[in-house]
Design an enzyme around this catalytic site. Sequence first.
Site, PDB file in Angstrom:
ATOM      1  N   ASP A 110     -11.451   6.899   4.960  1.00  0.00           N
ATOM      2  CA  ASP A 110     -10.762   7.477   5.881  1.00  0.00           C
ATOM      3  C   ASP A 110     -11.490   8.230   6.761  1.00  0.00           C
ATOM      4  O   ASP A 110     -11.212   9.001   7.813  1.00  0.00           O
ATOM      5  CB  ASP A 110      -9.380   8.396   5.172  1.00  0.00           C
TER       6      ASP A 110
HETATM    7  C1  GLC Z   1      -8.379   9.003  -0.078  1.00  0.00           C
HETATM    8  C2  GLC Z   1      -7.053   8.336   0.561  1.00  0.00           C
HETATM    9  C3  GLC Z   1      -7.739   6.881   0.885  1.00  0.00           C
HETATM   10  C4  GLC Z   1      -8.888   6.518   1.285  1.00  0.00           C
HETATM   11  C5  GLC Z   1      -9.804   7.109   0.270  1.00  0.00           C
HETATM   12  C6  GLC Z   1     -11.233   7.026   0.910  1.00  0.00           C
HETATM   13  O1  GLC Z   1      -8.460   8.655  -1.538  1.00  0.00           O
HETATM   14  O2  GLC Z   1      -6.084   8.272  -0.191  1.00  0.00           O
HETATM   15  O3  GLC Z   1      -6.218   6.039   1.422  1.00  0.00           O
HETATM   16  O4  GLC Z   1      -8.995   5.067   1.135  1.00  0.00           O
HETATM   17  O5  GLC Z   1      -9.420   8.460   0.225  1.00  0.00           O
HETATM   18  O6  GLC Z   1     -11.214   7.801   2.370  1.00  0.00           O
HETATM   19  C1  GLC Z   2      -9.635  13.247   4.260  1.00  0.00           C
HETATM   20  C2  GLC Z   2     -10.305  13.144   2.889  1.00  0.00           C
HETATM   21  C3  GLC Z   2      -9.978  11.514   2.317  1.00  0.00           C
HETATM   22  C4  GLC Z   2      -8.426  11.405   2.551  1.00  0.00           C
HETATM   23  C5  GLC Z   2      -7.726  11.788   3.744  1.00  0.00           C
HETATM   24  C6  GLC Z   2      -6.284  11.696   3.712  1.00  0.00           C
HETATM   25  O1  GLC Z   2     -10.139  12.438   5.164  1.00  0.00           O
HETATM   26  O2  GLC Z   2     -11.871  13.310   3.035  1.00  0.00           O
HETATM   27  O3  GLC Z   2     -10.447  11.351   1.222  1.00  0.00           O
HETATM   28  O4  GLC Z   2      -8.226  10.145   2.548  1.00  0.00           O
HETATM   29  O5  GLC Z   2      -8.216  12.963   4.263  1.00  0.00           O
HETATM   30  O6  GLC Z   2      -5.763  12.134   4.807  1.00  0.00           O
END
Ligand code: GLC
Ligand code: GLC
Length: 823
Positions: free
Chosen positions: A488
Amino acid sequence: MKFGHFDDEAREYVIETPVTPYPWINYLGSEDFFSLISHTAGGYTFYKDAKMRRLTRYRYNDIPTDSGGRYFFIKDGDDVWTSSWLPMKKDLDFFETRHGMGYTRITGERGGLKVSTLYFVPLGETAEVQKVTITNTSDSEKSFSLFSYLEFCLWNAQDDQTNYQRNLSIGEVEVDGSAIYHKTEYRERRDHYAVYGVNAEIAGFDTDRETFVGLYETLAEAKVPHAGQAQNSMASGWYPIGSHQVDSTLQPGESRDLVFVLGYVENTPENGQEKWADDAKQVINKTRAQALLARLSTTEAADAAFDALGVYWTDLLSAYTVTSPDDKLNRMVNIWNQYQCMVTFNMSRSASYFETGIGRGMGFRDSTQDLLGFVHLIPDRARERILDIAATQLPDGSAYHQYQPLTKRGNNELGSGFNDDPAWLIIGVDGYLKETGDDGILDEIVPFDNNDALAETLYTHLTRSFEFTRNNLGPHGLPLIGRADWNDCLNLNCFSTTPGESFQTTENQAGGVAESTFIAAQFVLAAGQYATIADRRGDTAQATLARTAAAEMSEALLTHGWDGDWFLRAYDFYGNKVGTAEDTEGQIWIEPQGFAVLAGVGVEHNPDGTPVKTSPAFRALDSVDRLLGSEHGLVLQYPAYKSYRIELGEVSTYPPGYKENGGIFCHNNPWVIIGETVLGRGAKAFDHYRKITPAYREDISEVHRTEPYVYAQMIAGKEASRHGEAKNSWLTGTAAWNFVTVSQYLLGVRTDYDGLVVDPQIGPDVAEFTVTRQARGATYVITVANSGREGSRASLEVDGVAIAGRTVPYAAAGATVQVRATL
Ligand code: GLC
Ligand code: GLC
């Protein structure tokens, strides 16, 4: 250092001291009513939705940490103390918290009184039971008072923390006998209230926080328990609470049980209840609350409800069990990892000690992956979940990134554009079909965009998922990334200079050509799975198309997605490489290495079937080992970014070693572990597994800090100053992926369309083990004699007869099949 121990027989983690390195929590509830409870009784409860229907209040960011919960104060002569240690922190002669499957038992003893409270949510009830057992452990008679205490939340947890100009004037309660009713906003539009009762006569009550605690006092100094007399205060605005005073006299050795019940009650036309008990519409109709309290009004009733919960869990956890000489492995597989999968099913990413319950909805990507971890436990609910998720898919195959659990509708604020989302639907459905054999689900008519006019079969939804990636390829034939892929924080189309701006939803560089090698690898897997589904429906044209597309994608990855010793991570907005040895930072990223190999990309075989050690798959995973390895697990990328790179997005905003910037993301370590099993390197796979798996980290709890019985999303990486320290425990895709990894690949027992595959790859440390697997109504007892030799694969005997291959055909429901695997 350890702060407790596992009691595997009881399926409990036993915490022996209140001063753990962080609050260690548990979850109560399995249907609609849920509680979070820490080892010192902190936490809160809610009905269905942690934001909209919060019963009790909790303050994140509080000092000291975790100081809101449901507490019992004891006034014993001049001594006042709390049995859960917090909030009073008086020294206890004995302290113990046992977190079990859907229950927590907290025991504190001081001055000859032992108070043990069992907290659980009975099946079929919308209530938390707090069964308090008080024992006089001294050798003289004792007379004392017990004061319960909890603080009500004014339902909407977000509004509750922000709208004081209104909220401090609206609090309302009623008291009737031993039951306290919280009815804020009931006079207008709400049709629900909370009740907090006890099955005993009370010596008084309080519902006004200031009366009970004081204005400038802390909870530890609370006035009423120190004075030893409840004030029968009636909240009027300000801060409604629920507190009962119960007086007791106990002889030496004598015990007394009290059953407290905190319940949620609705009066609606649907359940045939009048809203009010009187014509003037002032007194709430308590019929359902009274019935609830009556159902749980005796120790026997509470015990029977507790026993039923135990049976429920025994039944659930019997679908997959292992017996091996490694206790840590056994307890993760048989108890805690599956338990965590159930919690992620119930909570998604909403409420934990790192998620406030007022933030995220259900994630499309998160929920489809979570499914892989619980489909064998609750296939019917997995089916429902798939159909709910698919209904939020958009007609072009893309998807709302999140949806709201109460409405089951896609979340417009966040919208779409996370280009890995579509393929996860195929991967989730593949897991469901293999587990259940329920091909009929593919013919279910499911809306697109929650619009019935756009409904098509679920199979068509999968087709659109498949087509979406093919229709969104970039200049190298690799998938466009959109707002982000699984990571993300890799936001290649958001060039943000404004603090606080969302990296994910601000697409200020639309029209870019940024491509993701992760989605490419994910597509290879998903397209292959989709091809099999198509074949089985007789849609051979589509199957051929999908196989060709997967082969082309694999080729594109190996040509344009390869850096020389590992897979690239992406091409950015300008077409520059991300994750390359040519850069000074972020040279190698974990996601495409693991996922490509697990999807079979770059895996080459010699004519005799042995793998080619110089093939890209081997080189990629060897590079992972060399560059991403650490004593606490594999970091996400290396070297971490030390300064902000506007063209990469959020990833470089984290200090080096944390989260997606070089943290150990326990969600993607499993992809590498599965990859290692594909290459026949079980020993390496099991090594990676043990580094991140909580039971193996129990001895370093002072470093790890979060619960030693559940996974955390992230452990600080090797470039962080606090390397090894975990955060974001409980609600993470880590739970599902590690269960998939250990059960299906390390222990090697997985459902397929036509039978159960038995293909263990766990290395020599687990020389023999037995897996008992229930699948499609039959029971398989699989005994494995394991040399653990690199590259060796199991030969199978089924009911004493050798078979070719590693798939045990499904037996009739009710049958027990003995399988012997040797490798
Ligand atoms: C968080 C989010 C997931 C994402 C991950 C890596 O665990 O819930 O959707 O894939 O971060 O960014
Ligand atoms: C931020 C976090 C990621 C998560 C996301 C959810 O980017 O670092 O882990 O998946 O928020 O919105």
